[in-house]
Design a protein around this motif. Structure first.
Motif, PDB file in Angstrom:
ATOM      1  N   THR A   4       0.608  82.036 150.169  1.00 44.92           N
ATOM      2  CA  THR A   4       1.326  83.213 149.680  1.00 44.92           C
ATOM      3  C   THR A   4       0.441  84.435 149.861  1.00 44.92           C
ATOM      4  O   THR A   4      -0.771  84.338 149.895  1.00 44.92           O
ATOM      5  N   VAL A  51       3.712  88.290 146.567  1.00 45.41           N
ATOM      6  CA  VAL A  51       4.150  87.415 145.482  1.00 45.41           C
ATOM      7  C   VAL A  51       3.720  87.978 144.135  1.00 45.41           C
ATOM      8  O   VAL A  51       4.500  88.027 143.192  1.00 45.41           O
ATOM      9  N   SER A  52       2.478  88.423 144.033  1.00 42.26           N
ATOM     10  CA  SER A  52       2.010  88.975 142.762  1.00 42.26           C
ATOM     11  C   SER A  52       2.593  90.360 142.511  1.00 42.26           C
ATOM     12  O   SER A  52       2.789  90.759 141.361  1.00 42.26           O
ATOM     13  N   VAL A  79       5.557  91.318 142.996  1.00 42.02           N
ATOM     14  CA  VAL A  79       6.863  91.151 142.357  1.00 42.02           C
ATOM     15  C   VAL A  79       6.693  91.077 140.842  1.00 42.02           C
ATOM     16  O   VAL A  79       7.558  91.503 140.090  1.00 42.02           O
ATOM     17  N   GLN A  80       5.553  90.573 140.402  1.00 43.51           N
ATOM     18  CA  GLN A  80       5.259  90.456 138.973  1.00 43.51           C
ATOM     19  C   GLN A  80       4.579  91.716 138.422  1.00 43.51           C
ATOM     20  O   GLN A  80       3.926  91.669 137.393  1.00 43.51           O
ATOM     21  N   LYS A  81       4.687  92.817 139.151  1.00 43.31           N
ATOM     22  CA  LYS A  81       4.142  94.118 138.745  1.00 43.31           C
ATOM     23  C   LYS A  81       2.615  94.167 138.799  1.00 43.31           C
ATOM     24  O   LYS A  81       1.988  94.966 138.121  1.00 43.31           O
ATOM     25  N   MET A  82       2.008  93.295 139.590  1.00 40.99           N
ATOM     26  CA  MET A  82       0.561  93.337 139.803  1.00 40.99           C
ATOM     27  C   MET A  82       0.304  94.291 140.966  1.00 40.99           C
ATOM     28  O   MET A  82       1.146  94.455 141.843  1.00 40.99           O
TER      29      MET A  82
END
Length: 83
Positions: free
Chosen positions: A33, A37-38, A40-43
């Motif tokens: 990944t 990917v991160s 999307v989690q607001k990282m």
């Protein structure tokens, strides 16, 4: 198995799923990944993360310097006591 060659020629998603399933069954599957990917989690992205670190240390360099000064003073005093 030339997975990339097979995937590039795949026209149906079922064929792709079969290739992935076969690769997993033969322990030839690597799941990778990226930063997306991160994110999307607001990282933050890597660029934003590095920029944030630079900004943080620019505003905390005095704290860092004073901590090093305190450690240096302690080491100097301790070495004088031991000699």
């Amino acid at each position: 198995m030339d997975v990339w060659g097979e995937i590039n020629g795949v026209e149906k998603i079922g064929d792709f799923v079969s290739i992935v399933a076969d690769s997993a069954a033969n322990q030839e599957l690597a799941y990778i990944t990226g930063a997306g990917v991160s994110m999307v989690q607001k990282m933050p992205s890597w660029d934003q993360y590095v920029d944030d670190l630079i900004d943080y240390w620019k505003s905390h360099v005095d704290t860092l310097n004073s901590n090093y000064s305190a450690v240096d003073s302690f080491v100097l005093i301790k070495s004088k006591v031991q000699t």
